[in-house]
Design a protein around this motif. Structure first.
Motif, mmCIF file in Angstrom:
data_model
loop_
_atom_site.group_PDB
_atom_site.id
_atom_site.type_symbol
_atom_site.label_atom_id
_atom_site.label_comp_id
_atom_site.label_asym_id
_atom_site.label_seq_id
_atom_site.Cartn_x
_atom_site.Cartn_y
_atom_site.Cartn_z
ATOM 1 N N HIS A 76 0.663 -0.856 0.049
ATOM 2 C CA HIS A 76 -0.027 -0.028 -0.183
ATOM 3 C C HIS A 76 0.896 1.212 0.007
ATOM 4 O O HIS A 76 0.547 2.291 -0.724
ATOM 5 N N GLU A 85 -3.366 5.727 -5.060
ATOM 6 C CA GLU A 85 -4.199 5.799 -4.018
ATOM 7 C C GLU A 85 -5.064 4.700 -3.861
ATOM 8 O O GLU A 85 -5.800 4.466 -5.019
ATOM 9 N N SER A 87 -7.545 2.113 -0.940
ATOM 10 C CA SER A 87 -8.002 2.127 0.244
ATOM 11 C C SER A 87 -7.556 0.695 0.981
ATOM 12 O O SER A 87 -6.927 -0.087 0.228
ATOM 13 N N ASP A 88 -7.918 0.679 2.115
ATOM 14 C CA ASP A 88 -7.737 -0.894 2.903
ATOM 15 C C ASP A 88 -8.355 -1.672 2.016
ATOM 16 O O ASP A 88 -7.902 -3.052 2.291
ATOM 17 N N GLN A 94 -11.986 -1.289 -7.177
ATOM 18 C CA GLN A 94 -11.240 0.093 -6.961
ATOM 19 C C GLN A 94 -9.882 0.295 -7.644
ATOM 20 O O GLN A 94 -9.451 1.300 -7.846
#
Length: 261
Positions: A76, A85, A87-88, A94
């Motif tokens: 990450h 970028e 997210s978790d 995504q």
């Protein structure tokens, strides 16, 4: 000196036969070969000096960053440091969203960027589905989110991923120019509609032909990845050089096919 290929890769169907099949006898037989050659010539022209396009370079670099990230202690953070970028909860949806944002900021030719982006999204989807990421979970996160990309972090895995990328790139351009040729060679609206229907009907033949053509890049990609990517992430210059050679290999394969009918 590098090895020079004299024979073109075997194909399930010749490109001219695919064009003939799609034409459905609507176009004069003596024009089929000319149309097929024109399409390959146009694709070859688009692939010439394509390594100078920022969007194409950026798209391929995105795939490289994803694969290489799993070789770092914190994927990450590595991706974030390189401007991606996430997210978790890492999902294919995504990733494709991040890809679009990343590429849209680095575009020279809108056409190249559009085709490259679409090919990369197809390659990402293919990679998830192939590596035990079921269709029902395509938009859900998993505990070991980067496991799927770890499988692409060596020459064997990445050459498979990149082959799908190149094959989709080829497929989209073949369809693009086939549609243009069909339109310009149709004498009526009904004839054009018939050709468009056949194009959709036989799209799998175009896809298969593109995949078989992209094989020319596979062994080169594996060797390049193992030499220049395994130990450290390559420079933009190295990536550009790779793209130049890969697309030149594809152009040469089209030339061999034209000569061999």
């Amino acid at each position: 000196m590098g090895h020079k290929r004299n024979a073109f890769l075997p194909k399930s169907k010749r490109w001219r036969d695919i064009v003939f099949q799609i034409s459905n006898y609507s176009i004069e037989n003596n024009n089929i070969s000319l149309i097929a050659d024109n399409i390959l010539e146009n694709v070859k022209d688009r692939f010439k000096l394509i390594e100078n396009d920022k969007g194409v370079n950026t798209t391929f670099k995105f795939l490289l960053l994803l694969s290489y990230s799993t070789r770092t202690q914190n994927p990450h953070n590595f991706l974030k440091e390189n401007g991606i970028e996430l997210s978790d909860n890492l999902t294919p949806l995504q990733i494709t969203k991040s890809l679009r944002i990343w590429i849209d900021e680095k575009v020279d030719s809108k056409e190249y960027a559009s085709f490259a982006k679409s090919a990369a999204i197809d390659a990402i989807s293919y990679w998830y589905q192939k590596n035990e990421y079921s269709q029902s979970n395509l938009f859900e996160a998993k505990q070991n989110q980067f496991n799927v990309w770890e499988k692409a972090s060596n020459g064997t895995g990445f050459c498979d991923l990149s082959r799908k990328y190149f094959s989709k790139f080829i497929e989209k351009y073949l369809k693009y120019f086939l549609e243009r040729e069909a339109s310009s060679n149709s004498s009526s609206v009904s004839e054009r509609e018939s050709l468009n229907k056949n194009l959709e009907k036989y799209v799998e033949n175009i896809s298969q032909h593109s995949f078989e053509t992209s094989k020319i890049t596979q062994s080169y990609t594996a060797g390049w990845y193992n030499k220049y990517v395994i130990k450290e992430f390559p420079s933009d210059k190295k990536i550009k050089e790779f793209i130049s050679i890969a697309f030149n290999k594809l152009r040469a394969e089209f030339e061999r096919e034209q000569k061999n009918g």
